[in-house]
Scaffold this active site. Structure first.
Site, short mmCIF file in Angstrom:
data_model
loop_
_atom_site.label_atom_id
_atom_site.label_comp_id
_atom_site.label_asym_id
_atom_site.label_seq_id
_atom_site.Cartn_x
_atom_site.Cartn_y
_atom_site.Cartn_z
CB SER A 95 36.94 43.58 42.85
OG SER A 95 35.95 43.47 41.71
CG ASP A 220 31.86 37.90 45.96
OD1 ASP A 220 30.89 39.35 45.46
OD2 ASP A 220 33.35 38.66 45.83
CG HIS A 248 32.16 42.39 45.23
ND1 HIS A 248 33.71 40.86 45.34
CD2 HIS A 248 32.47 43.52 45.37
CE1 HIS A 248 34.06 42.29 43.32
NE2 HIS A 248 33.78 43.08 44.04
#
Length: 274
Positions: A95, A220, A248
């Site tokens: 991320s 995600d 995610h």
């Protein structure tokens, strides 16, 4: 876990194992210890020395509540790699951490042996931007969602429907998220949320020369897998892998699959881009 003053701030880090160094960089609001559940043991077993770090903003590293940038996090990473003497180092991020990895590979390719980016994106998107603004507003207005509701929202945004279909697994995750929702977000996390993410970096990523792997998570919602594929397409000769049935938090939902792809790439067992 040692704390060192690096790049002008205190950084909390941990190192485990022996062998080539792998540095793991976490996403927004998360401590480095999250990696220790699955990724650190697997990498140590595979023969690596593994470092995790609490990024600036995450105590006991300095919170830097006055503000920070991705460039600050990159400079912190440079300082930590040099401090650990592991150059060149394999660097893995998820991320926000994947953005740090990409920018590090651009700025200091001499420090990076291989770059791995999980749940990556190289450009802004209105949904992610609006969600980020909402999280900042909740903090600034001193508002807290009821913990059960906050847990359900976090599960919906970060986990795969395949995970949530199982009532027992869903309840385990909801319990974890509800416990964490009870804590008041820190000023450091607020500073991480406030970093500028408005620039499209895909064209710049064409200048990345280090061997790179991008891992997307098929379900995600936060950074859809198509964004990761864009990053891989932008980086010359980058490899792209997509893990099914995870969101995610895919490195926690499907750790065996993620670790297998990661270790194969770092050990050189897979080299052909796709």
């Amino acid at each position: 876990m040692p704390i060192a003053t690096l790049n002008g701030i205190r950084l909390n880090y941990d190192v485990t194992g022996e062998g080539p160094l792998v540095l793991l960089i976490m996403g927004t609001g998360s401590p480095g210890r999250v990696w220790r559940t699955y990724q650190v043991p697997a990498l140590v077993k595979a023969g690596f020395r593994v470092a995790t770090v609490d990024n600036r903003g995450i105590a006991p590293s300095d919170e830097c509540a006055g503000g920070m940038s991705i460039d600050d996090l990159v400079a912190d990473t440079v300082a930590l790699i040099e401090h650990l003497g592991g150059t060149p180092t394999h660097v893995v991020g998820t991320s926000m951490g994947s953005r740090v990895v990409a920018e590090l590979a651009l700025a200091r390719p001499d420090l990076v042996a291989k770059a791995v980016m999980l749940a990556a994106t190289g450009r802004p998107h209105p949904m992610a931007h609006t969600l980020n603004l909402g999280e900042q507003a909740l903090h600034d207005q001193g508002m807290k969602l009821p913990a059960p509701y906050a847990a359900a929202i976090k599960a919906t945004l970060n986990l795969s429907p395949h995970t949530l279909e199982d009532p027992d697994r869903a309840q385990e995750w909801l319990d974890i998220f509800e416990f964490s929702a009870a804590a008041t977000p820190s000023a450091g996390v607020r500073a991480q949320l406030g970093m500028d993410r408005s620039h499209d970096r895909l064209a710049d990523y064409a200048r990345i020369t280090v061997p790179s792997l991008v891992i997307g998570f098929a379900d995600d919602r936060m950074t859809p897998a198509v964004f990761g594929r864009e990053v891989a397409d932008a980086i010359p000769s980058a490899r792209y892998e997509e893990i099914e049935h995870c969101g995610h938090f895919g490195y926690l939902e499907r750790p065996d699959e993620v670790n297998s792809v990661l270790i194969d790439f770092l050990t050189g067992r897979t080299t052909t881009p796709r």
